[in-house]
Design a protein around this motif. Structure first.
Motif, mmCIF file in Angstrom:
data_model
loop_
_atom_site.group_PDB
_atom_site.id
_atom_site.type_symbol
_atom_site.label_atom_id
_atom_site.label_comp_id
_atom_site.label_asym_id
_atom_site.label_seq_id
_atom_site.Cartn_x
_atom_site.Cartn_y
_atom_site.Cartn_z
ATOM 1 N N PHE A 97 31.168 35.462 34.994
ATOM 2 C CA PHE A 97 30.472 36.140 33.572
ATOM 3 C C PHE A 97 31.550 37.144 33.610
ATOM 4 O O PHE A 97 31.381 38.239 34.117
ATOM 5 N N HIS A 110 16.087 37.464 29.719
ATOM 6 C CA HIS A 110 15.716 36.230 29.950
ATOM 7 C C HIS A 110 15.288 35.999 31.498
ATOM 8 O O HIS A 110 15.483 36.796 32.144
ATOM 9 N N ASP A 112 16.077 33.399 34.474
ATOM 10 C CA ASP A 112 17.222 32.197 34.778
ATOM 11 C C ASP A 112 16.425 30.738 34.768
ATOM 12 O O ASP A 112 16.907 29.987 34.448
ATOM 13 N N TRP A 128 25.272 37.880 43.016
ATOM 14 C CA TRP A 128 25.922 38.365 41.648
ATOM 15 C C TRP A 128 26.956 39.238 42.423
ATOM 16 O O TRP A 128 26.912 40.216 42.933
ATOM 17 N N MET A 141 24.293 44.391 34.440
ATOM 18 C CA MET A 141 22.993 43.837 34.486
ATOM 19 C C MET A 141 21.780 44.676 34.742
ATOM 20 O O MET A 141 21.871 45.908 35.149
ATOM 21 N N HIS A 193 19.150 38.326 42.793
ATOM 22 C CA HIS A 193 17.992 38.578 41.928
ATOM 23 C C HIS A 193 17.144 36.960 41.984
ATOM 24 O O HIS A 193 17.916 35.989 42.039
ATOM 25 N N HIS A 199 15.960 39.859 33.019
ATOM 26 C CA HIS A 199 17.078 40.726 33.102
ATOM 27 C C HIS A 199 18.087 40.165 31.798
ATOM 28 O O HIS A 199 17.932 39.389 31.316
ATOM 29 N N SER A 201 21.990 41.983 29.984
ATOM 30 C CA SER A 201 23.214 43.242 30.114
ATOM 31 C C SER A 201 23.626 43.433 28.656
ATOM 32 O O SER A 201 23.956 42.475 27.898
ATOM 33 N N ARG A 210 34.917 43.367 32.707
ATOM 34 C CA ARG A 210 33.722 43.397 33.593
ATOM 35 C C ARG A 210 33.739 41.874 34.102
ATOM 36 O O ARG A 210 33.224 41.099 33.341
ATOM 37 N N VAL A 214 29.066 34.584 40.491
ATOM 38 C CA VAL A 214 27.713 34.461 40.304
ATOM 39 C C VAL A 214 27.469 33.239 41.257
ATOM 40 O O VAL A 214 27.801 32.236 40.766
ATOM 41 N N ARG A 216 24.357 30.454 42.560
ATOM 42 C CA ARG A 216 23.005 30.242 42.378
ATOM 43 C C ARG A 216 22.611 29.383 43.883
ATOM 44 O O ARG A 216 23.293 28.011 44.265
HETATM 45 O O1 LIG Z 1 26.415 38.895 34.216
HETATM 46 C C1 LIG Z 1 25.674 39.215 33.432
HETATM 47 O O2 LIG Z 1 25.580 40.186 32.561
HETATM 48 C C2 LIG Z 1 24.152 38.240 33.495
HETATM 49 C C3 LIG Z 1 24.067 37.433 34.328
HETATM 50 C C4 LIG Z 1 22.893 36.714 34.599
HETATM 51 O O3 LIG Z 1 22.140 36.609 33.641
HETATM 52 C C5 LIG Z 1 22.599 35.981 35.752
HETATM 53 O O4 LIG Z 1 23.501 35.837 36.747
HETATM 54 O O5 LIG Z 1 21.474 35.378 35.954
#
Ligand SMILES: O=C(O)CCC(=O)C(=O)O
Length: 287
Positions: A97, A110, A112, A128, A141, A193, A199, A201, A210, A214, A216
């Motif tokens: 991201f 939103h 995820d 993250w 975030m 998270h 969440h 940003s 930035r 990330v 999952r």
């Molecule tokens: O990096 C971001 O600003 C949002 C990332 C996000 O929504 C997520 O990792 O689920």
């Protein structure tokens, strides 16, 4: 050394739906990750992928870059993830991201799990990792504590090009921004998270990029319930469930066969991501 989380920390995650800051990678490791990212981008450009690099990094980057796998499999990360999800862990996706310096890129509020086709599971967690300073100025975030205890709510799609999400989706809920917690991280720190937490940003008003890497993670019990099949890598323990097509980590950056495999994975996952959408997904989600 075992990096398992203390019981109270696990309880805090279950109560609030997030944890941060976790001190996971030290300065040397973050420096190494940066140089490997630079090297990967150079390899990508040499292979003529300039125009595609942003989308290749945005989702399923673990299928293309060996160093992303090394970072995802670090024991100091997986010990902590295992404290919450248990001993058997799959990596479903790794995603960069990136909000360039002084950019309007945002992420709307939103949950995820809405379009992933994985149901309402509690057996998924996002780790993250900050690769730059991540704060209110650079568009960190924001989480609404405890919102993961709700079910998946309806979302509205904006398809806004400044939005980093596949459909620019926004959860249909009254968000009280005063309740939001800013997820401020230094390079090498990680937040966790839950897949149902609200969440978002904001834009990056700072003069540096930035960058978040990330991951999952899922347990093998999670199932893809919308697309016909789905793919994951075993990063710890075993998977005897048969819900997942297992993939091996790549051996080199941006190998042509890996790019083709990623395209196939994206096409399949896009069936869940695009379900019910009035417009096509942002470029990069359809393979
Ligand atoms: O990096 C971001 O600003 C949002 C990332 C996000 O929504 C997520 O990792 O689920």
């Amino acid at each position: 050394m075992n990096h398992a989380l203390a019981d109270e920390t696990v309880q805090a995650y279950r109560r609030d739906g997030y944890l941060f800051p976790l001190e996971v990678y030290d300065a040397d490791e973050v420096g190494l990750i940066h140089s490997e990212l630079e090297l990967a981008l150079r390899d990508g450009r040499q292979k003529g992928l300039d125009a595609d690099l942003a989308q290749l990094l945005r989702t399923n980057a673990h299928l293309l870059l060996p160093f992303v796998n090394r970072v995802a499999r670090a024991p100091q990360l997986l010990d902590r993830v295992a404290s919450i999800l248990g001993p058997n862990l799959l990596l479903w996706s790794a995603e960069f991201f990136i909000k360039p310096a002084s950019s309007d890129k945002i992420v709307s509020w939103h949950q995820d799990l809405t379009y992933w086709g994985l149901g309402e599971t509690d057996e998924e967690l996002t780790a993250w990792l900050a690769l730059s300073d991540v704060n209110t100025e650079s568009g960190c975030m924001r989480f609404i504590p405890g919102s993961h205890r709700q079910r998946i709510l309806p979302h509205r799609d904006s398809f806004d090009e400044t939005n980093l999400l596949s459909r620019g989706q926004q959860v249909d809920a009254d968000i009280d921004e005063d309740e939001a917690v800013d997820v401020v991280l230094r390079p090498g720190q990680v937040s966790f998270h839950h897949g149902r937490i609200f969440h978002a940003s904001g834009p990056n008003r700072s003069d540096g990029d930035r960058v978040g890497l990330v991951f999952r993670f899922l347990t093998p019990e999670v199932k893809q319930v919308v697309a016909a099949r789905d793919y994951a890598m075993i990063v710890r323990g075993v998977d005897r469930g048969g819900n997942w097509i297992h993939l091996a980590p790549p051996l080199r950056n941006f190998d042509a066969a890996d790019i083709e495999l990623r395209r196939e994975v994206q096409r399949e996952q896009a069936k869940a991501l695009a379900e019910g959408a009035a417009e096509t997904l942002h470029r990069g989600y359809l393979g």
